[in-house]
Motif scaffolding. Structure first.
Motif, PDB file in Angstrom:
ATOM      1  N   GLN A 117       0.835  -1.206   0.000  1.00 34.77           N
ATOM      2  CA  GLN A 117       0.000   0.000   0.000  1.00 34.77           C
ATOM      3  C   GLN A 117       0.868   1.253   0.000  1.00 34.77           C
ATOM      4  N   TYR A 118       1.941   1.238   0.790  1.00 36.14           N
ATOM      5  CA  TYR A 118       2.830   2.398   0.859  1.00 36.14           C
ATOM      6  C   TYR A 118       3.550   2.601  -0.481  1.00 36.14           C
ATOM      7  N   PHE A 119       3.941   1.491  -1.109  1.00 33.26           N
ATOM      8  CA  PHE A 119       4.617   1.550  -2.409  1.00 33.26           C
ATOM      9  C   PHE A 119       3.690   2.148  -3.470  1.00 33.26           C
ATOM     10  N   ARG A 120       2.409   1.731  -3.435  1.00 32.14           N
ATOM     11  CA  ARG A 120       1.417   2.274  -4.383  1.00 32.14           C
ATOM     12  C   ARG A 120       1.221   3.775  -4.154  1.00 32.14           C
ATOM     13  N   ASP A 121       1.060   4.148  -2.879  1.00 24.97           N
ATOM     14  CA  ASP A 121       0.847   5.567  -2.548  1.00 24.97           C
ATOM     15  C   ASP A 121       2.056   6.405  -2.947  1.00 24.97           C
ATOM     16  N   GLU A 122       3.233   5.859  -2.704  1.00 27.72           N
ATOM     17  CA  GLU A 122       4.478   6.567  -3.006  1.00 27.72           C
ATOM     18  C   GLU A 122       4.656   6.740  -4.518  1.00 27.72           C
ATOM     19  N   SER A 123       4.127   5.791  -5.274  1.00 25.95           N
ATOM     20  CA  SER A 123       4.255   5.839  -6.729  1.00 25.95           C
ATOM     21  C   SER A 123       3.108   6.600  -7.387  1.00 25.95           C
ATOM     22  N   GLY A 124       2.114   7.013  -6.585  1.00 25.83           N
ATOM     23  CA  GLY A 124       0.938   7.699  -7.136  1.00 25.83           C
ATOM     24  C   GLY A 124       1.147   9.195  -7.287  1.00 25.83           C
ATOM     25  N   LEU A 125       0.056   9.889  -7.592  1.00 18.48           N
ATOM     26  CA  LEU A 125       0.126  11.327  -7.844  1.00 18.48           C
ATOM     27  C   LEU A 125       0.080  12.140  -6.551  1.00 18.48           C
ATOM     28  N   ASN A 129       0.180  13.470   1.353  1.00 21.94           N
ATOM     29  CA  ASN A 129      -0.452  13.002   2.594  1.00 21.94           C
ATOM     30  C   ASN A 129      -0.514  11.472   2.654  1.00 21.94           C
ATOM     31  N   ILE A 130       0.640  10.836   2.516  1.00 20.11           N
ATOM     32  CA  ILE A 130       0.675   9.374   2.559  1.00 20.11           C
ATOM     33  C   ILE A 130       0.519   8.909   4.005  1.00 20.11           C
ATOM     34  N   GLN A 131      -0.398   7.978   4.213  1.00 22.51           N
ATOM     35  CA  GLN A 131      -0.605   7.388   5.543  1.00 22.51           C
ATOM     36  C   GLN A 131       0.373   6.236   5.705  1.00 22.51           C
ATOM     37  N   ASP A 132       1.237   6.320   6.709  1.00 22.30           N
ATOM     38  CA  ASP A 132       2.238   5.272   6.916  1.00 22.30           C
ATOM     39  C   ASP A 132       1.700   4.240   7.902  1.00 22.30           C
TER      40      ASP A 132
END
Length: 328
Positions: A117-125, A129-132
């Motif tokens: 999930q973190y990898f997807r968020d980090e690779s997104g637009l 505000n990524i939730q860790d």
């Protein structure tokens, strides 16, 4: 220093501190081990909160048939203006069945899902505000009733030591005498080394650290596995009120370093090594996962490119296409 020679970047640590305090901190702690080892009590004792007030207690029959599930408890704690978003990940059902083969798998899958999930968020637009929700530490509770590590303990820690920081806990230390605690700790440390289990490694102290901190750090390293007692009950001992357990022969004080390692565990987990646990999660465990993802994606791209190139060559070598004839 003369004002003319003063640029002002010496205030940078203060700026970082203010920004961090304003944003707040987050920490995700996993607790694992069979039922009845005091996991919930210890977590409540560590953070002076009641995370399990709505928990449903299962009977022995229900525990035997229960499968491993993952539950999350989140709480916001504030202390002296500093906010901590604490998430406790519990693993009810772990080790309670008659057949515990691969009961570590749901736990490993959960940790991987948080990395994914973190990898997807980090690779997104929207990366602002990524939730860790990555698991920063796993307290693994070892039963005090055996002769050391059981096969299940070894299997669990070996399956997870490349994914998460494992801190072994010798549970219910008040069931053992001090010499028994020392023997059991020594035996567990020997078995951890024998089976090649990589538990969380305390970083070496910097040369400029003061002697008190170096001694404290050495004492923490020598305490592994932490022998702990948890209690949310306040009892009276020698005219003062303390958290502990009352027995016919006396009182066991949770926060007395002579009785157990609770204070050392709390010091390590909250006061001295919380940031390092997060750093190791980010720089080692998550980076390993991320590198594997990128390698897999690269292999797929190369495979697809080779497939298309091979298809193009096959069409090119196949000569002209057959002519279409109209049948009238």
């Amino acid at each position: 220093m003369d004002d003319k020679e003063y640029v002002g970047f010496a205030t940078l640590p203060n700026q970082v501190h203010r920004k961090s305090v304003k944003k707040g901190f987050d920490f995700t702690l996993m607790v694992a081990g069979e039922s009845g080892l005091g996991k919930s009590t210890l977590v409540n004792s560590l953070f002076l909160t009641d995370l399990y007030r709505d928990r449903k207690l299962l009977s022995a029959e229900e525990r035997i048939t229960q499968t491993v599930e993952i539950t999350k408890h989140a709480v916001d704690i504030e202390e002296k203006g500093v906010r901590l978003r604490l998430t406790i990940v519990d693993t009810p059902g772990f080790g309670d069945a008659v057949n515990n083969t691969e009961c570590w798998r749901p736990v490993a899958e959960y940790i991987d899902q948080q990395f994914e999930q973190y990898f997807r968020d980090e690779s997104g637009l929207n990366r602002k505000n990524i939730q860790d929700n990555r698991v920063h530490c796993c307290l693994y509770f070892i039963s005090p009733y055996g002769h050391g590590l059981r096969p299940l303990d070894v299997e669990f820690m070996k399956a997870l030591h490349q994914r998460v920081n494992i801190v072994p806990i010798l549970a219910k230390a008040d069931t053992l005498t001090p010499p028994e605690v020392d023997r059991k700790k020594r035996k567990i440390r020997e078995e951890i080394e024998h089976f090649g289990i990589k538990i969380y490694q305390f970083p070496d102290c910097d040369s400029d650290e003061d002697e008190d901190f170096k001694l404290q750090d050495q004492a923490l390293k020598e305490s592994i596995p932490f022998a702990v007692i948890g209690s949310n009950t306040v009892v009276e001992a020698r005219g003062r009120r303390v958290r502990g357990r009352l027995y016919p022969w006396g009182i066991v004080e949770v926060e007395n370093p002579g009785h157990c390692d609770f204070v050392k565990l709390r010091t390590m987990l909250v006061r001295t090594h919380m940031q390092d646990l997060k750093d190791v999660t980010r720089e080692t465990h998550y980076e390993n996962y991320r590198a594997q993802c990128i390698q897999s994606m690269t292999r797929l791209v190369v495979k697809e490119r080779n497939r298309k190139a091979g298809l193009g060559m096959a069409i090119g070598q196949g000569g002209h296409r057959p002519e279409m004839r109209l049948v009238g």
